[in-house]
Design an enzyme around this catalytic site. Structure first.
Site, PDB file in Angstrom:
ATOM      1  N   PRO A 137       0.778  -1.246   0.000  1.00  0.00           N
ATOM      2  CA  PRO A 137       0.000   0.000   0.000  1.00  0.00           C
ATOM      3  C   PRO A 137       0.813   1.301   0.000  1.00  0.00           C
ATOM      4  O   PRO A 137       0.745   2.103   0.931  1.00  0.00           O
ATOM      5  CB  PRO A 137      -0.835  -0.131   1.265  1.00  0.00           C
ATOM      6  CG  PRO A 137       0.044  -0.916   2.190  1.00  0.00           C
ATOM      7  CD  PRO A 137       0.756  -1.908   1.298  1.00  0.00           C
ATOM      8  N   CYS A 138       1.534   1.554  -1.076  1.00  0.00           N
ATOM      9  CA  CYS A 138       2.346   2.769  -1.172  1.00  0.00           C
ATOM     10  C   CYS A 138       1.494   4.032  -1.174  1.00  0.00           C
ATOM     11  O   CYS A 138       1.986   5.108  -0.827  1.00  0.00           O
ATOM     12  CB  CYS A 138       3.239   2.713  -2.407  1.00  0.00           C
ATOM     13  SG  CYS A 138       2.361   2.426  -3.950  1.00  0.00           S
TER      14      CYS A 138
END
Length: 180
Positions: A137-138
């Site tokens: 989940p950047c």
């Protein structure tokens, strides 16, 4: 081994998963149009074919769709191929696994957790190279002071903001985020 891809619709647009065998090698977020998305797949994975995903990958696709509808999901068991990820990026991605649905952190906080706040730009570079957005989940990483920061997916910071809004990261008790 020939790569195969599967296109699927989400609340934020048409996405794709590319796999080799039973391992995901890429997750692609929505592009301006399907033609652009297919062209990116062809560029990143030449010779790939469109095919139905095996059950474990179909499960990951279902989780991506659910997350984009605003439902918390865990991707800890996702069969992603981490073989080509550089060691520093692997450390950054491992730190992201601790950032929950609807939560955000900063580039500097991740750098500090890795032992050196001066690594914030290197953290940003590793996030920009993330082949598995949403699964890793950047989008949950922002710049200092709540600024949106960059996002290398199509749509840039707008896509990032959309994902964070879907996750409820803009609720009253959360840090408000503003595009820089």
């Amino acid at each position: 081994m020939t790569a195969a891809y599967h296109l699927f619709d989400t609340a934020v647009g048409r996405c794709a998963v590319v796999r080799r065998g039973a391992m995901i090698v890429r997750v692609l977020l929505p592009a301006a149009c399907e033609e652009t998305l297919r062209a990116k797949i062809a560029r990143l994975c030449p010779g790939s074919i469109q095919a139905q995903p095996p059950a474990p990958i179909a499960s990951v696709i279902g989780k991506i769709v659910a997350l984009c509808r605003g439902e918390a999901q865990s991707f800890n068991e996702a069969p992603i191929d981490r073989a080509m990820i550089e060691p520093f990026a692997a450390r950054v991605y491992a730190a992201l696994d601790k950032i929950g649905f609807g939560e955000t952190t900063t580039y500097g906080a991740i750098a500090e957790a890795l032992g050196d706040k001066a690594l914030a730009r290197a953290v940003g570079a590793a996030l920009g190279a993330n082949p598995f957005p949403i699964v890793i989940p950047c989008h949950r990483v922002t710049a200092a002071g709540g600024a949106m920061g960059g996002f290398s997916a199509p749509g840039g910071a707008v896509t990032k903001r959309n994902l964070l809004e879907v996750e409820g990261a803009f609720a009253a008790d959360k840090l408000p985020l503003f595009s820089a």
